[in-house]
Design an enzyme around this catalytic site. Structure first.
Site, mmCIF file in Angstrom:
data_model
loop_
_atom_site.group_PDB
_atom_site.id
_atom_site.type_symbol
_atom_site.label_atom_id
_atom_site.label_comp_id
_atom_site.label_asym_id
_atom_site.label_seq_id
_atom_site.Cartn_x
_atom_site.Cartn_y
_atom_site.Cartn_z
ATOM 1 C CB CYS A 1 -0.922 0.045 1.217
ATOM 2 S SG CYS A 1 -1.806 1.625 1.290
ATOM 3 C CB CYS B 1 -1.903 4.522 4.545
ATOM 4 S SG CYS B 1 -3.384 4.044 3.638
ATOM 5 C CB SER B 2 -0.939 0.438 6.685
ATOM 6 O OG SER B 2 -2.075 1.010 7.307
ATOM 7 C CB CYS B 3 -4.831 -0.531 2.083
ATOM 8 S SG CYS B 3 -5.423 1.159 2.310
HETATM 9 FE FE FE Z 1 -3.388 2.050 2.890
#
Ligand code: FE
Length: 193
Positions: free
Chosen positions: A99, A102-104
């Site tokens: 991602c 961000c951190s998906c």
């Molecule tokens: Fe994300």
């Protein structure tokens, strides 16, 4: 200073929850159930999907068409989760999930993301230098293998269906699931018998 920076994150969270409840979008029970399902998710769930796909071509094609439905078929709760896509490693194509924003991450099938998945280093190197990044994970791909870097987003989460390793003929689904690691399903490593 933005609106959100003026508040502590707990205050923002409490305010969002108040609105969700007031508008009857989310009840306390639903919230608790959702948190329990997120907390109990783990890479073993994704590994079960991979092992089943290795043994069952029909399931595999369902998984590649609709990951969410394939997860639900083996009892993984997907309600309220973003759609799940599955990328198959084939021949000279190797998939790597990141991602960049961000951190998906497909938490429903892999649990909480590993710390490095959220790091700026991983997110940038996956794009700039995927082969060098894989080397950090002790993963070396043949020169003719193309690395397909795929961006997980808030709208669509991805997991990798790795190739079944040599030396696993006749193995049961349970045995196969045990060799599939978290990294294999993100694309930083390859399953080994
Ligand atoms: Fe994300």
């Amino acid at each position: 200073m933005t609106l959100f920076q003026e508040f502590k994150s707990e205050e923002v969270l409490a305010a969002v929850l108040r609105v969700l409840k007031a508008k009857e979008i989310l009840t306390d029970d639903e919230l608790v159930a959702q948190m329990a399902s997120t907390d109990s998710a783990n890479p073993g769930q994704g590994a079960r999907m991979v092992a089943k796909a290795w043994l069952d071509p029909v399931y595999k094609s369902q998984m590649l068409t609709n990951g969410t439905r394939a997860a639900e078929m083996i009892g993984i709760p997907m309600l309220g989760m973003p759609p799940l896509g599955v990328l198959e490693n084939v021949g000279n194509i190797h998939n790597l999930v990141v991602c960049t924003l961000c951190s998906c991450y497909p938490r429903a099938v892999l649990g909480y993301p590993p710390y490095w998945f959220k790091s700026a280093t991983y997110r940038s190197r996956a794009v700039r230098d995927p082969r060098g990044l894989l080397a950090e994970f002790n993963t070396t791909l043949a020169d003719n293998v193309i690395i397909n870097v795929v961006d997980s987003t808030a709208d669509y989460r991805w997991m990798v269906l790795p190739q079944r390793p040599e030396g696993t003929d006749g193995w049961s689904e349970e045995q196969l699931a045990k060799i599939v690691t978290l990294g294999d399903m993100i694309g930083v490593s390859l399953p080994r018998a």
